[in-house]
Design a protein around this motif. Sequence first.
Motif, PDB file in Angstrom:
ATOM      1  N   PRO A   1       0.414   4.464 -11.784  1.00  0.00           N
ATOM      2  CA  PRO A   1       0.147   3.761 -10.512  1.00  0.00           C
ATOM      3  C   PRO A   1      -1.134   2.947 -10.469  1.00  0.00           C
ATOM      4  O   PRO A   1      -1.119   1.782 -10.050  1.00  0.00           O
ATOM      5  N   ASP A   2      -2.256   3.505 -10.889  1.00  0.00           N
ATOM      6  CA  ASP A   2      -3.521   2.777 -10.775  1.00  0.00           C
ATOM      7  C   ASP A   2      -3.583   1.588 -11.723  1.00  0.00           C
ATOM      8  O   ASP A   2      -4.146   0.544 -11.387  1.00  0.00           O
ATOM      9  N   TYR A   3      -3.013   1.734 -12.909  1.00  0.00           N
ATOM     10  CA  TYR A   3      -2.968   0.613 -13.846  1.00  0.00           C
ATOM     11  C   TYR A   3      -2.136  -0.519 -13.277  1.00  0.00           C
ATOM     12  O   TYR A   3      -2.532  -1.696 -13.344  1.00  0.00           O
ATOM     13  N   LEU A   4      -0.998  -0.202 -12.710  1.00  0.00           N
ATOM     14  CA  LEU A   4      -0.119  -1.234 -12.144  1.00  0.00           C
ATOM     15  C   LEU A   4      -0.817  -1.970 -11.003  1.00  0.00           C
ATOM     16  O   LEU A   4      -0.712  -3.199 -10.891  1.00  0.00           O
ATOM     17  N   ALA A   5      -1.522  -1.219 -10.157  1.00  0.00           N
ATOM     18  CA  ALA A   5      -2.236  -1.858  -9.043  1.00  0.00           C
ATOM     19  C   ALA A   5      -3.354  -2.756  -9.554  1.00  0.00           C
ATOM     20  O   ALA A   5      -3.572  -3.857  -9.030  1.00  0.00           O
ATOM     21  N   ARG A   6      -4.065  -2.304 -10.589  1.00  0.00           N
ATOM     22  CA  ARG A   6      -5.182  -3.087 -11.109  1.00  0.00           C
ATOM     23  C   ARG A   6      -4.709  -4.370 -11.778  1.00  0.00           C
ATOM     24  O   ARG A   6      -5.366  -5.403 -11.699  1.00  0.00           O
TER      25      ARG A   6
ATOM     26  N   ALA B   1       0.833  -1.207   0.000  1.00  0.00           N
ATOM     27  CA  ALA B   1       0.000   0.000   0.000  1.00  0.00           C
ATOM     28  C   ALA B   1       0.869   1.259   0.000  1.00  0.00           C
ATOM     29  O   ALA B   1       0.605   2.227  -0.723  1.00  0.00           O
ATOM     30  N   ALA B   2       1.916   1.257   0.799  1.00  0.00           N
ATOM     31  CA  ALA B   2       2.813   2.412   0.850  1.00  0.00           C
ATOM     32  C   ALA B   2       3.588   2.563  -0.454  1.00  0.00           C
ATOM     33  O   ALA B   2       3.866   3.684  -0.896  1.00  0.00           O
ATOM     34  N   ALA B   3       3.930   1.432  -1.065  1.00  0.00           N
ATOM     35  CA  ALA B   3       4.698   1.489  -2.319  1.00  0.00           C
ATOM     36  C   ALA B   3       3.911   2.189  -3.416  1.00  0.00           C
ATOM     37  O   ALA B   3       4.473   2.926  -4.228  1.00  0.00           O
ATOM     38  N   ARG B   4       2.594   1.987  -3.434  1.00  0.00           N
ATOM     39  CA  ARG B   4       1.758   2.597  -4.465  1.00  0.00           C
ATOM     40  C   ARG B   4       1.822   4.121  -4.397  1.00  0.00           C
ATOM     41  O   ARG B   4       1.728   4.800  -5.415  1.00  0.00           O
ATOM     42  N   LEU B   5       2.015   4.668  -3.198  1.00  0.00           N
ATOM     43  CA  LEU B   5       2.079   6.119  -3.028  1.00  0.00           C
ATOM     44  C   LEU B   5       3.497   6.648  -3.121  1.00  0.00           C
ATOM     45  O   LEU B   5       3.764   7.632  -3.828  1.00  0.00           O
ATOM     46  N   TRP B   6       4.434   5.993  -2.433  1.00  0.00           N
ATOM     47  CA  TRP B   6       5.761   6.561  -2.276  1.00  0.00           C
ATOM     48  C   TRP B   6       6.703   6.280  -3.443  1.00  0.00           C
ATOM     49  O   TRP B   6       7.586   7.091  -3.745  1.00  0.00           O
ATOM     50  N   LEU B   7       6.562   5.155  -4.102  1.00  0.00           N
ATOM     51  CA  LEU B   7       7.490   4.851  -5.193  1.00  0.00           C
ATOM     52  C   LEU B   7       7.366   5.830  -6.365  1.00  0.00           C
ATOM     53  O   LEU B   7       8.393   6.291  -6.890  1.00  0.00           O
ATOM     54  N   PRO B   8       6.144   6.186  -6.799  1.00  0.00           N
ATOM     55  CA  PRO B   8       6.074   7.208  -7.862  1.00  0.00           C
ATOM     56  C   PRO B   8       6.642   8.553  -7.425  1.00  0.00           C
ATOM     57  O   PRO B   8       7.314   9.232  -8.218  1.00  0.00           O
ATOM     58  N   LEU B   9       6.388   8.936  -6.159  1.00  0.00           N
ATOM     59  CA  LEU B   9       6.932  10.199  -5.660  1.00  0.00           C
ATOM     60  C   LEU B   9       8.453  10.166  -5.644  1.00  0.00           C
ATOM     61  O   LEU B   9       9.114  11.137  -6.024  1.00  0.00           O
ATOM     62  N   LEU B  10       9.013   9.050  -5.209  1.00  0.00           N
ATOM     63  CA  LEU B  10      10.462   8.911  -5.176  1.00  0.00           C
ATOM     64  C   LEU B  10      11.046   8.971  -6.584  1.00  0.00           C
ATOM     65  O   LEU B  10      12.086   9.611  -6.823  1.00  0.00           O
ATOM     66  N   THR B  11      10.376   8.312  -7.524  1.00  0.00           N
ATOM     67  CA  THR B  11      10.843   8.309  -8.914  1.00  0.00           C
ATOM     68  C   THR B  11      10.834   9.712  -9.500  1.00  0.00           C
ATOM     69  O   THR B  11      11.816  10.157 -10.111  1.00  0.00           O
ATOM     70  N   VAL B  12       9.717  10.419  -9.316  1.00  0.00           N
ATOM     71  CA  VAL B  12       9.604  11.778  -9.862  1.00  0.00           C
ATOM     72  C   VAL B  12      10.619  12.707  -9.197  1.00  0.00           C
ATOM     73  O   VAL B  12      11.244  13.545  -9.863  1.00  0.00           O
ATOM     74  N   ALA B  13      10.802  12.567  -7.875  1.00  0.00           N
ATOM     75  CA  ALA B  13      11.770  13.408  -7.167  1.00  0.00           C
ATOM     76  C   ALA B  13      13.190  13.199  -7.707  1.00  0.00           C
ATOM     77  O   ALA B  13      13.947  14.161  -7.905  1.00  0.00           O
TER      78      ALA B  13
END
Length: 482
Positions: A92-97, A32-44
């Motif tokens: 993110p949402d596509y990957l989760a689905r 659950a945390a990866a879905r939020l933090w990994l894209p933020l980390l990548t963009v940062a």
Amino acid sequence: MTFDDLVTVLPEIVVTATACLVLVADAVVGRAAARLWLPLLTVAGLVAAIFAGPITLPSHTAFGGFVVVDTFTAFFRVLFVVLAMFATVVAPDYLARRAIPAGEFYATILFSTVGAMTIALAADLITVFIGLELMTIPVYVLAGMARRDRYSNEAGLKYFLLGAFSSAMLLYGFAWLYGLSGTTTFSGIAEAIAAGGLTNGATLVALALVTVGLAFKAAVVPFHQWTPDAYDGAPTPATAFMSVAPKAAAFAAILRVMMVALGPLGLDWSAVFAILAAVTMTGGNVVALAQPNVKRMLAYSSIAHTGYILAGVAAYQAGASASAAVLFYVFAYGIMNLGAFACLIYLDLDGTRGATLDELNGFASRQPVGALAFAVFLVSLTGIPPTIGFVAKVFILQPVLDAGLTWLAVAIALNAALAAFYYLRVVVHMYMHEVDANAPRLLRTDLLSAGLGVAGLAVVVIGIVPDGIYRWALQAAAPFVR
């Protein structure tokens, strides 16, 4: 290797470190945390990479002449980072689905981005080849990342097999160039060819092998066979990235190799490129007309856009305006084509396939923001003002005419009219047809809408005020002006 050498490639180091950090974070944090933090980390990390290197800088070499950093390098660095950021935001949402490992997806995009950036740095055949392989091998993985889907597996396998074949052709051509010139540096090869001309048949063989190898990478007809199946079977966020970043990197390689190393043979390869450009844009558009599947239609249309860009390369005799037109078109194509593929992420479909035209009926009434963004991207891909796609085609036409290739300019105009039919047909289905009873469920995601909104706004704003980007492209084209 010195400290100054490392500073020269600091943006590439930042992107590589971000990819490694994403993999470590994915193993540590929960799903659950990866879905939020990994894209933020990548963009940062990608934003940090932009600020790690200046946008305009004097040309200088590093690593003993294997690497050159100039305005051309800076242009493509920013472009590749922006495309990777966009591909990250919409995924993110596509990957989760689809239960696709998010950490692996983002890290693979980052590693491919490092390879693309390496191509833009190249001043040597060895550096070009390393960059191409570092870019394409992760893209093979992206194409087959939906491991439980047989179409994704097929896409990855076809891309890998034909990509490996094209790499072998290209490497063989590089070996011939080294054998003829005794060096792998672009400047050294150019000097050797200028001294010997095309009187040696071996030079012609080397030119043919390099042209075929690079044409495979850019999906030029008739070396495009892998493109439709690879784009169609790959997960849609991966397709969005695959359709733009590797193509932009391929043209970065074409400009570096053909205009610098093989510049003395320009009159010979430009005629071949002009023919390939006409065949590519016509073949892509004609086959796209018959596609009922929108994702596959966009795959063939991306081949047509390769032809438009290649026309700018063929018009190299027009000077800086030709190279600047190629750079501007690559920039424009990256934004609008990635956005068009990303719009298909809204639809919750089985497997990795794209929506059919009927499944897009009434899409505007169900998802107004997504439909508006999709319409803007399609209008821009058609080349209708006031979008960036229109300006890009105008910038391509001018050097083509200046180079005396009037017949090629006519081919570009006719193909743009041909493409309008299948692009605007999608808009008609979205806005003028009623929703089918069995229409696919839509994915609701604010992040996807926000990303597409920013990209759609950029398409219109830059189309109205293109001067800043074009002046930057002119500066980036300076290394190719003879």
